[in-house]
Design an enzyme around this catalytic site. Structure first.
Site, PDB file in Angstrom:
ATOM      1  N   LYS A 149       0.881  -1.179   0.000  1.00  0.00           N
ATOM      2  CA  LYS A 149       0.000   0.000   0.000  1.00  0.00           C
ATOM      3  C   LYS A 149       0.915   1.225   0.000  1.00  0.00           C
ATOM      4  O   LYS A 149       1.457   1.625   1.030  1.00  0.00           O
ATOM      5  CB  LYS A 149      -0.869  -0.018   1.277  1.00  0.00           C
ATOM      6  CG  LYS A 149      -2.201   0.712   1.162  1.00  0.00           C
ATOM      7  CD  LYS A 149      -2.114   2.178   0.800  1.00  0.00           C
ATOM      8  CE  LYS A 149      -1.794   3.048   1.987  1.00  0.00           C
ATOM      9  NZ  LYS A 149      -1.692   4.484   1.607  1.00  0.00           N
ATOM     10  N   GLU A 208      10.466  16.333  15.175  1.00  0.00           N
ATOM     11  CA  GLU A 208      10.806  16.097  13.775  1.00  0.00           C
ATOM     12  C   GLU A 208      10.023  17.090  12.918  1.00  0.00           C
ATOM     13  O   GLU A 208       8.796  17.160  12.997  1.00  0.00           O
ATOM     14  CB  GLU A 208      10.426  14.671  13.377  1.00  0.00           C
ATOM     15  CG  GLU A 208      10.829  14.369  11.969  1.00  0.00           C
ATOM     16  CD  GLU A 208      10.463  12.956  11.552  1.00  0.00           C
ATOM     17  OE1 GLU A 208       9.300  12.574  11.739  1.00  0.00           O
ATOM     18  OE2 GLU A 208      11.342  12.254  11.045  1.00  0.00           O
ATOM     19  N   GLU A 219       9.586   1.538  10.954  1.00  0.00           N
ATOM     20  CA  GLU A 219      10.647   2.502  10.637  1.00  0.00           C
ATOM     21  C   GLU A 219      10.004   3.876  10.737  1.00  0.00           C
ATOM     22  O   GLU A 219       9.290   4.296   9.835  1.00  0.00           O
ATOM     23  CB  GLU A 219      11.157   2.290   9.199  1.00  0.00           C
ATOM     24  CG  GLU A 219      11.683   0.909   8.907  1.00  0.00           C
ATOM     25  CD  GLU A 219      13.132   0.730   9.328  1.00  0.00           C
ATOM     26  OE1 GLU A 219      13.679   1.605  10.032  1.00  0.00           O
ATOM     27  OE2 GLU A 219      13.714  -0.293   8.962  1.00  0.00           O
ATOM     28  N   CYS A 252      13.624  10.607   6.740  1.00  0.00           N
ATOM     29  CA  CYS A 252      13.525  10.156   8.139  1.00  0.00           C
ATOM     30  C   CYS A 252      14.871  10.266   8.828  1.00  0.00           C
ATOM     31  O   CYS A 252      14.940  10.589  10.007  1.00  0.00           O
ATOM     32  CB  CYS A 252      13.003   8.734   8.200  1.00  0.00           C
ATOM     33  SG  CYS A 252      13.934   7.633   7.147  1.00  0.00           S
TER      34      CYS A 252
HETATM   35  P1  NAP Z   1       2.248   8.548   7.572  1.00  0.00           P
HETATM   36  O1  NAP Z   1       1.145   9.507   7.551  1.00  0.00           O
HETATM   37  O2  NAP Z   1       2.465   7.739   8.786  1.00  0.00           O
HETATM   38  O3  NAP Z   1       2.023   7.619   6.297  1.00  0.00           O
HETATM   39  C1  NAP Z   1       2.829   6.516   5.988  1.00  0.00           C
HETATM   40  C2  NAP Z   1       1.991   5.471   5.286  1.00  0.00           C
HETATM   41  O4  NAP Z   1       0.998   4.980   6.199  1.00  0.00           O
HETATM   42  C3  NAP Z   1       1.228   5.997   4.085  1.00  0.00           C
HETATM   43  O5  NAP Z   1       1.151   4.974   3.102  1.00  0.00           O
HETATM   44  C4  NAP Z   1      -0.125   6.284   4.677  1.00  0.00           C
HETATM   45  O6  NAP Z   1      -1.159   6.282   3.732  1.00  0.00           O
HETATM   46  C5  NAP Z   1      -0.289   5.117   5.623  1.00  0.00           C
HETATM   47  N1  NAP Z   1      -1.275   5.331   6.682  1.00  0.00           N
HETATM   48  C6  NAP Z   1      -1.733   6.506   7.191  1.00  0.00           C
HETATM   49  N2  NAP Z   1      -2.645   6.264   8.161  1.00  0.00           N
HETATM   50  C7  NAP Z   1      -2.754   4.917   8.260  1.00  0.00           C
HETATM   51  C8  NAP Z   1      -3.530   4.040   9.087  1.00  0.00           C
HETATM   52  N3  NAP Z   1      -4.379   4.505  10.012  1.00  0.00           N
HETATM   53  N4  NAP Z   1      -3.377   2.715   8.929  1.00  0.00           N
HETATM   54  C9  NAP Z   1      -2.524   2.211   8.018  1.00  0.00           C
HETATM   55  N5  NAP Z   1      -1.790   2.992   7.190  1.00  0.00           N
HETATM   56  C10 NAP Z   1      -1.888   4.326   7.317  1.00  0.00           C
HETATM   57  O7  NAP Z   1       3.625   9.230   7.292  1.00  0.00           O
HETATM   58  P2  NAP Z   1       3.983  10.232   6.118  1.00  0.00           P
HETATM   59  O8  NAP Z   1       3.412  11.558   6.427  1.00  0.00           O
HETATM   60  O9  NAP Z   1       3.577   9.616   4.833  1.00  0.00           O
HETATM   61  O10 NAP Z   1       5.584  10.233   6.219  1.00  0.00           O
HETATM   62  C11 NAP Z   1       6.278  11.075   7.074  1.00  0.00           C
HETATM   63  C12 NAP Z   1       6.750  10.336   8.313  1.00  0.00           C
HETATM   64  O11 NAP Z   1       7.355   9.088   7.993  1.00  0.00           O
HETATM   65  C13 NAP Z   1       7.822  11.086   9.055  1.00  0.00           C
HETATM   66  O12 NAP Z   1       7.558  11.044  10.438  1.00  0.00           O
HETATM   67  C14 NAP Z   1       9.105  10.320   8.741  1.00  0.00           C
HETATM   68  O13 NAP Z   1      10.129  10.447   9.660  1.00  0.00           O
HETATM   69  C15 NAP Z   1       8.627   8.945   8.622  1.00  0.00           C
HETATM   70  N6  NAP Z   1       9.518   8.155   7.751  1.00  0.00           N
HETATM   71  C16 NAP Z   1      10.345   7.237   8.310  1.00  0.00           C
HETATM   72  C17 NAP Z   1      11.210   6.501   7.522  1.00  0.00           C
HETATM   73  C18 NAP Z   1      12.141   5.466   8.120  1.00  0.00           C
HETATM   74  O14 NAP Z   1      12.685   4.666   7.397  1.00  0.00           O
HETATM   75  N7  NAP Z   1      12.345   5.433   9.409  1.00  0.00           N
HETATM   76  C19 NAP Z   1      11.224   6.694   6.147  1.00  0.00           C
HETATM   77  C20 NAP Z   1      10.355   7.635   5.604  1.00  0.00           C
HETATM   78  C21 NAP Z   1       9.495   8.356   6.428  1.00  0.00           C
HETATM   79  P3  NAP Z   1      -1.576   7.633   2.935  1.00  0.00           P
HETATM   80  O15 NAP Z   1      -0.413   8.538   2.939  1.00  0.00           O
HETATM   81  O16 NAP Z   1      -1.863   7.104   1.604  1.00  0.00           O
HETATM   82  O17 NAP Z   1      -2.739   8.184   3.632  1.00  0.00           O
END
Ligand code: NAP
Ligand code: MG
Length: 490
Positions: free
Chosen positions: A187, A392, A262, A296
């Site tokens: 997804k 962050e 992650e 990240c």
């Molecule tokens: P996010 O909102 O947590 O989204 C990540 C993924 O989860 C997306 O595919 C999102 O779908 C999905 N998602 C959202 N709500 C969900 C739920 N209730 N159940 C299941 N899946 C759900 O994060 P983001 O805004 O995309 O990314 C930014 C964050 O990711 C930052 O905090 C960053 O540090 C972290 N990050 C960490 C790493 C690492 O390797 N440690 C790498 C990249 C990013 P949709 O977006 O399609 O709604």
């Protein structure tokens, strides 16, 4: 294949971007929904994608289960390795097209998007080579017995991916899961799913059997939560925010499904006064502004020993004022942020720094007016407890924090709830080792930072940065389960 900026930039690949890839076929979402994508460099509509929901996730899980019982589940490790090797070659053959699609969809400068596509190919290559090199052991046991371990796939693995590095994160998680013989349901983030769809098409062309890789685009609150709560899924790999990670672990816990998380970070680079500053400078800046800070493992905190503080500050400020921000296809230092929402979040953090010493900002390229641009911003003399030094930001903002000695540096570096990456710049060998051991982080770099993408290097966090490790060989253990067999033979 050169995608045209027409209705859909993936059209050149011969499928409609408003489809899911399930069981080897392109299908619209069962409930018929679509979502509109926009180009963050211009704010203009890009194309439509499918709005997958629970019913599409159900179908994808069934397709993956079927693949585990038939073709893919019966393949040998060497066959899986060869399929991944073909996939790696196909990705390499389409690097330019993948890079253009990613630049349009996510706003990455072309050079960065290209590097991500090359990394995707490299992940497939690495895990292709590793597929037949993971094995169990024979164990010393009682007289009259032979005992051994079998390393087996979990079965169906769910992969929930964010928008910041779609290709790299798909490569590291799906690549390792496929190598170990799992069937995947992916997804992608709704704001960045086009290269995931192209990857599915290339996987099909590489001869991966139907159902080995399924892609269901859609909202996190719909397709994402359906996947993480699905009782037919045997392992979840999640990359994204802390808050979503907590939701995913909570829902997976209802069926005791293992989860790799992650999450985010507030990674520090620590500069001692004996460091080679010429070597450090490009890493200090780039690790904060790469991908417009939406990384990240971005190094958003720079800790500098007082005796070199002013020198590092003025040299970093000089770099900052030369940074150019603009349309991703113009391939400047920074593109836009992913969305207007992300722009608002980052801008509000910058406003919260209005009491701070803002020493430098980058420049907006004159042609770039309508995208979601935020100028890279450098703050100096920041207290380690300030909100900008603790939370962050996920945008191009770095804070400079002075320190006195090794103990002081360690206390500040370890003084957030996160623990993803850290680096130390010093030529003192003893200090290098002491710092490497005492820093609370999943990865520590000495006299470099996140060098070369680190396909081979296990990666993951401690504390609020998550748990489990991806990348390198270590990921293969996470994407498999160990069975112990004891045979009594007298
Ligand atoms: P996010 O909102 O947590 O989204 C990540 C993924 O989860 C997306 O595919 C999102 O779908 C999905 N998602 C959202 N709500 C969900 C739920 N209730 N159940 C299941 N899946 C759900 O994060 P983001 O805004 O995309 O990314 C930014 C964050 O990711 C930052 O905090 C960053 O540090 C972290 N990050 C960490 C790493 C690492 O390797 N440690 C790498 C990249 C990013 P949709 O977006 O399609 O709604
Ligand atoms: Mg987009």
């Amino acid at each position: 294949m050169n995608p045209k900026i027409t209705d859909s930039p993936v059209a050149a690949f011969g499928f409609d971007s408003a489809h899911c890839f399930i069981g080897g076929d392109w299908k619209p979402a069962i409930e018929g929904g679509v979502l509109e994508l926009e180009n963050p460099s211009t704010g203009e509509r890009l194309c439509s994608i499918a709005r997958g929901t629970q019913t599409d996730i159900d179908a994808a899980v069934v397709a993956a289960q079927t693949a585990m019982q038939t073709g893919w589940g019966r393949s040998t490790a060497v066959e899986r390795g060869r399929a991944l090797q073909r996939l790696s070659q196909l990705v390499l053959a389409h690097v330019d097209a993948l890079a253009q699609i990613e630049s349009l969809d996510v706003g990455k400068p072309l050079k960065q998007a290209r590097a991500d596509a090359v990394a995707l190919a490299r992940y497939c290559e690495f895990y292709a080579g590793a597929a037949d090199k993971v094995h169990g052991e024979t164990l010393p046991f009682m007289e009259g017995y032979t005992a051994f371990t079998l390393r087996e796939p979990h079965g169906v693995t769910g992969h929930i991916v964010p928008w910041n590095y779609p290709m790299q994160i798909i490569g590291r998680s799906v690549g390792a899961a496929l190598a170990m013989g799992n069937a995947c349901v992916l997804k992608p983030a709704e704001e960045a799913c086009l290269t995931a769809l192209v990857f599915a098409e290339l996987a099909s062309q590489a001869g991966l059997p139907a159902g080995a890789l399924n892609v269901v685009p859609g909202l996190g609150s719909e397709a994402g939560s359906a996947l993480s709560a699905h009782t037919g899924v045997n392992h979840i790999s999640f990359t994204g925010s802390f808050d979503t990670g907590v939701k995913i672990q909570t829902s997976a816990a209802q069926s005791v499904v293992p989860v790799t998380l992650e999450l985010g970070g507030k990674s520090a680079q620590v500069v001692f006064d004996d460091a080679n500053l010429d070597a450090a400078l490009p890493f200090l800046v780039n690790a904060g502004i790469q991908n417009a800070g939406q990384t990240c493992s971005a190094s958003s905190r720079i800790l500098i020993q007082r005796s070199v503080y002013q020198t590092v500050l003025s040299r970093m400020a000089e770099h900052y004022t030369a940074l150019q921000v603009g349309n991703a296809l113009d391939d400047l230092h920074l593109g836009p942020l992913i969305s207007v929402r992300q722009k608002d979040i980052v801008s509000s953090y910058i406003e919260q720094g209005s009491d701070l010493n803002k020493v430098a900002v980058g420049q907006l390229h004159e042609a770039a007016a309508n995208g979601y641009f935020v100028l890279p911003t450098l703050f100096a003399d920041v207290s380690p407890n300030h909100v900008l030094a603790q939370e962050e930001i996920f945008g191009p903002v770095q804070v400079l924090i002075p320190f006195d000695d090794e103990d002081d540096a360690l206390a500040i570096a370890n003084g957030t709830p996160f623990g993803l990456v850290a680096s130390v710049w010093t030529n003192d060998g003893g200090r290098q080792m002491r710092m490497a051991k005492a820093l609370r982080a999943g990865q520590v770099f000495i006299n470099n930072y996140g060098a070369g993408g680190g396909v081979e290097l296990p990666f993951g966090g401690v504390g609020k940065s998550g748990h489990g490790r991806e990348k390198g060989f270590e990921a293969l253990y996470g994407f498999s389960t160990l069975k112990t067999v004891a045979v009594a033979h007298g």
